[in-house]
Design a protein around this motif. Structure first.
Motif, mmCIF file in Angstrom:
data_model
loop_
_atom_site.group_PDB
_atom_site.id
_atom_site.type_symbol
_atom_site.label_atom_id
_atom_site.label_comp_id
_atom_site.label_asym_id
_atom_site.label_seq_id
_atom_site.Cartn_x
_atom_site.Cartn_y
_atom_site.Cartn_z
ATOM 1 N N ASP A 170 20.664 6.578 10.354
ATOM 2 C CA ASP A 170 21.573 5.460 10.581
ATOM 3 C C ASP A 170 21.989 5.381 12.040
ATOM 4 O O ASP A 170 22.596 4.388 12.464
ATOM 5 N N ARG A 171 21.685 6.411 12.792
ATOM 6 C CA ARG A 171 22.027 6.420 14.214
ATOM 7 C C ARG A 171 20.978 5.673 15.015
ATOM 8 O O ARG A 171 19.863 5.451 14.552
ATOM 9 N N PRO A 172 21.301 5.308 16.263
ATOM 10 C CA PRO A 172 20.319 4.618 17.111
ATOM 11 C C PRO A 172 19.091 5.484 17.344
ATOM 12 O O PRO A 172 19.169 6.717 17.342
ATOM 13 N N ASP A 173 17.946 4.823 17.562
ATOM 14 C CA ASP A 173 16.717 5.540 17.880
ATOM 15 C C ASP A 173 16.866 6.215 19.239
ATOM 16 O O ASP A 173 17.351 5.618 20.201
ATOM 17 N N LEU A 174 16.440 7.462 19.318
ATOM 18 C CA LEU A 174 16.618 8.233 20.542
ATOM 19 C C LEU A 174 15.949 7.573 21.739
ATOM 20 O O LEU A 174 16.474 7.627 22.865
ATOM 21 N N GLY A 175 14.827 6.924 21.527
ATOM 22 C CA GLY A 175 14.080 6.342 22.639
ATOM 23 C C GLY A 175 14.757 5.152 23.287
ATOM 24 O O GLY A 175 14.471 4.823 24.444
ATOM 25 N N VAL A 176 15.647 4.472 22.556
ATOM 26 C CA VAL A 176 16.271 3.252 23.086
ATOM 27 C C VAL A 176 17.789 3.299 23.062
ATOM 28 O O VAL A 176 18.441 2.327 23.433
ATOM 29 N N ALA A 177 18.377 4.423 22.644
ATOM 30 C CA ALA A 177 19.831 4.524 22.516
ATOM 31 C C ALA A 177 20.519 4.418 23.871
ATOM 32 O O ALA A 177 20.045 4.948 24.869
ATOM 33 N N SER A 178 21.656 3.718 23.904
ATOM 34 C CA SER A 178 22.429 3.621 25.142
ATOM 35 C C SER A 178 23.290 4.859 25.350
ATOM 36 O O SER A 178 23.733 5.130 26.472
ATOM 37 N N ARG A 179 23.523 5.615 24.288
ATOM 38 C CA ARG A 179 24.283 6.863 24.377
ATOM 39 C C ARG A 179 23.528 7.946 23.606
ATOM 40 O O ARG A 179 22.992 7.696 22.538
ATOM 41 N N VAL A 180 23.521 9.152 24.141
ATOM 42 C CA VAL A 180 22.870 10.285 23.488
ATOM 43 C C VAL A 180 23.771 11.507 23.594
ATOM 44 O O VAL A 180 24.265 11.829 24.689
ATOM 45 N N VAL A 181 24.020 12.161 22.482
ATOM 46 C CA VAL A 181 24.742 13.434 22.460
ATOM 47 C C VAL A 181 23.702 14.519 22.254
ATOM 48 O O VAL A 181 23.035 14.563 21.223
ATOM 49 N N SER A 182 23.553 15.388 23.236
ATOM 50 C CA SER A 182 22.485 16.384 23.200
ATOM 51 C C SER A 182 23.052 17.788 23.291
ATOM 52 O O SER A 182 24.032 18.038 24.004
ATOM 53 N N THR A 216 25.216 24.938 12.823
ATOM 54 C CA THR A 216 26.237 24.710 13.844
ATOM 55 C C THR A 216 25.883 23.517 14.711
ATOM 56 O O THR A 216 26.753 22.730 15.109
ATOM 57 N N PHE A 217 24.605 23.367 15.011
ATOM 58 C CA PHE A 217 24.135 22.224 15.794
ATOM 59 C C PHE A 217 24.543 20.913 15.114
ATOM 60 O O PHE A 217 25.113 20.012 15.740
ATOM 61 N N LYS A 218 24.268 20.841 13.819
ATOM 62 C CA LYS A 218 24.579 19.635 13.064
ATOM 63 C C LYS A 218 26.082 19.416 12.939
ATOM 64 O O LYS A 218 26.579 18.300 13.182
ATOM 65 N N ALA A 219 26.814 20.456 12.608
ATOM 66 C CA ALA A 219 28.252 20.328 12.386
ATOM 67 C C ALA A 219 29.010 19.985 13.664
ATOM 68 O O ALA A 219 30.046 19.323 13.622
ATOM 69 N N THR A 220 28.490 20.417 14.802
ATOM 70 C CA THR A 220 29.172 20.180 16.075
ATOM 71 C C THR A 220 28.849 18.821 16.665
ATOM 72 O O THR A 220 29.751 18.106 17.129
ATOM 73 N N LEU A 221 27.584 18.443 16.655
ATOM 74 C CA LEU A 221 27.169 17.232 17.353
ATOM 75 C C LEU A 221 27.285 15.950 16.530
ATOM 76 O O LEU A 221 27.560 14.884 17.080
ATOM 77 N N GLU A 222 27.049 16.039 15.231
ATOM 78 C CA GLU A 222 27.043 14.822 14.430
ATOM 79 C C GLU A 222 28.371 14.071 14.435
ATOM 80 O O GLU A 222 28.378 12.836 14.575
ATOM 81 N N PRO A 223 29.539 14.737 14.302
ATOM 82 C CA PRO A 223 30.798 13.982 14.348
ATOM 83 C C PRO A 223 30.997 13.251 15.673
ATOM 84 O O PRO A 223 31.475 12.111 15.691
ATOM 85 N N LEU A 224 30.610 13.882 16.786
ATOM 86 C CA LEU A 224 30.749 13.235 18.089
ATOM 87 C C LEU A 224 29.788 12.058 18.215
ATOM 88 O O LEU A 224 30.150 10.986 18.718
ATOM 89 N N ALA A 225 28.552 12.244 17.757
ATOM 90 C CA ALA A 225 27.578 11.152 17.812
ATOM 91 C C ALA A 225 28.029 9.973 16.952
ATOM 92 O O ALA A 225 27.880 8.806 17.355
ATOM 93 N N ASP A 226 28.598 10.261 15.801
ATOM 94 C CA ASP A 226 29.048 9.201 14.903
ATOM 95 C C ASP A 226 30.181 8.386 15.516
ATOM 96 O O ASP A 226 30.184 7.151 15.443
ATOM 97 N N VAL A 227 31.131 9.036 16.123
ATOM 98 C CA VAL A 227 32.276 8.315 16.684
ATOM 99 C C VAL A 227 31.887 7.537 17.944
ATOM 100 O O VAL A 227 32.497 6.520 18.268
#
Length: 273
Positions: free
Chosen positions: A171-183, A193-204
């Motif tokens: 449901d998130r933007p495609d990585l290749g064309v996203a205007s914002r990326v949380v890496s 931990t990767f998922k639990a830490t980054l996904e909430p920030l990417a979602d907001v």
């Protein structure tokens, strides 16, 4: 997005991949100089809708299109004969950048620039351009783009066959064309931990998720999420690392020396307010 891949110049020929939508850079094409021609290949359910979008792009002079069931999921062995005929001895599509033979390209994740020289005896040169290297041109109703149909070149007994395409659905933007990326990188410890830490920030933020090569190699994230370690094409880089000498701070626009496991949850809460 439709990625237009430049193939040749003085008059550039750009191949457009229908599967990824439509993007075109007038800045990149005008920098190349001369007229710009796009090539769209696909089957009968794909081509016309892409052609209609391409005809509205400012900076594009001509749209060539060829329709065949073989082009539904094209592989090089199937498309190459069409390009060979198009780029024949009498073709207007010849050299890249006004008969240039010397080009530059980034290597080592953008940390170095290689200068590549091709023999002047080679009449046609192929190259690709990162879709984020230039600002995409917006559609324009008044654009005057000529449309031409090309007969397909049917290939019998191709040595390579397309079996299937597996696309990562999100449901998130495609990585290749996203205007914002949380890496994130290896410091995120494990996949959970990767998922639990980054996904909430990417979602907001409404952002895509990316991962460093080290994180991908360690199994924290899928290979499709790997991004360059320096983010050379990024307009703004914000970095969090508790090591003040971390290499990322050399390229970051904004840097915070802190523990990401403390900062990221706080940032998420602030952004939700």
């Amino acid at each position: 997005m439709l990625r237009i891949r430049p193939f040749a110049l003085c008059r550039p020929l750009l191949r457009q991949n229908h599967r990824f939508g439509l993007t075109f850079s007038a800045h990149g094409s005008s920098a190349a100089g001369g007229q710009v021609t796009g090539l769209v290949v696909g089957d009968s359910t794909q081509v016309q809708s892409v052609v209609e979008k391409a005809k509205k792009l400012k900076g594009l002079t001509t749209v060539l299109h060829s329709t065949s069931s073989q082009y539904a999921s094209p592989v090089p062995e199937v498309v190459s004969p069409l390009l060979e005929r198009l780029l024949s001895d009498n073709s207007p599509y010849t050299h890249v950048f006004f008969n240039a033979t010397t080009f530059t390209r980034p290597i080592y994740a953008g940390n170095a620039i290689a200068t590549v020289r091709a023999p002047s005896s080679i009449p046609v040169k192929f190259f690709t351009v990162r879709s984020t290297a230039f600002k995409a041109s917006a559609p324009e109703d008044g654009a005057q783009v000529e449309e031409k149909t090309l007969d397909p070149v049917e290939v019998v007994d191709s040595p390579t066959q397309h079996i299937k395409t597996d696309l990562t659905k999100s449901d998130r933007p495609d990585l290749g064309v996203a205007s914002r990326v949380v890496s994130g990188g290896r410091a995120l410890k494990n996949a959970e931990t990767f998922k639990a830490t980054l996904e909430p920030l990417a979602d907001v933020l409404g952002a895509a998720i990316g991962a460093s090569r080290a994180a991908v190699d360690a199994g924290y994230a899928d290979n499709s999420l790997q991004v360059g370690q320096t983010g050379k094409d990024s307009k703004l880089i914000v970095a969090v690392n508790k090591d003040p000498d971390a290499p990322i701070f050399q390229v970051a626009d904004v840097g915070l020396v802190a523990d990401l496991f403390e900062v990221v949850p706080q940032l998420v809460e602030k952004l939700k307010q």
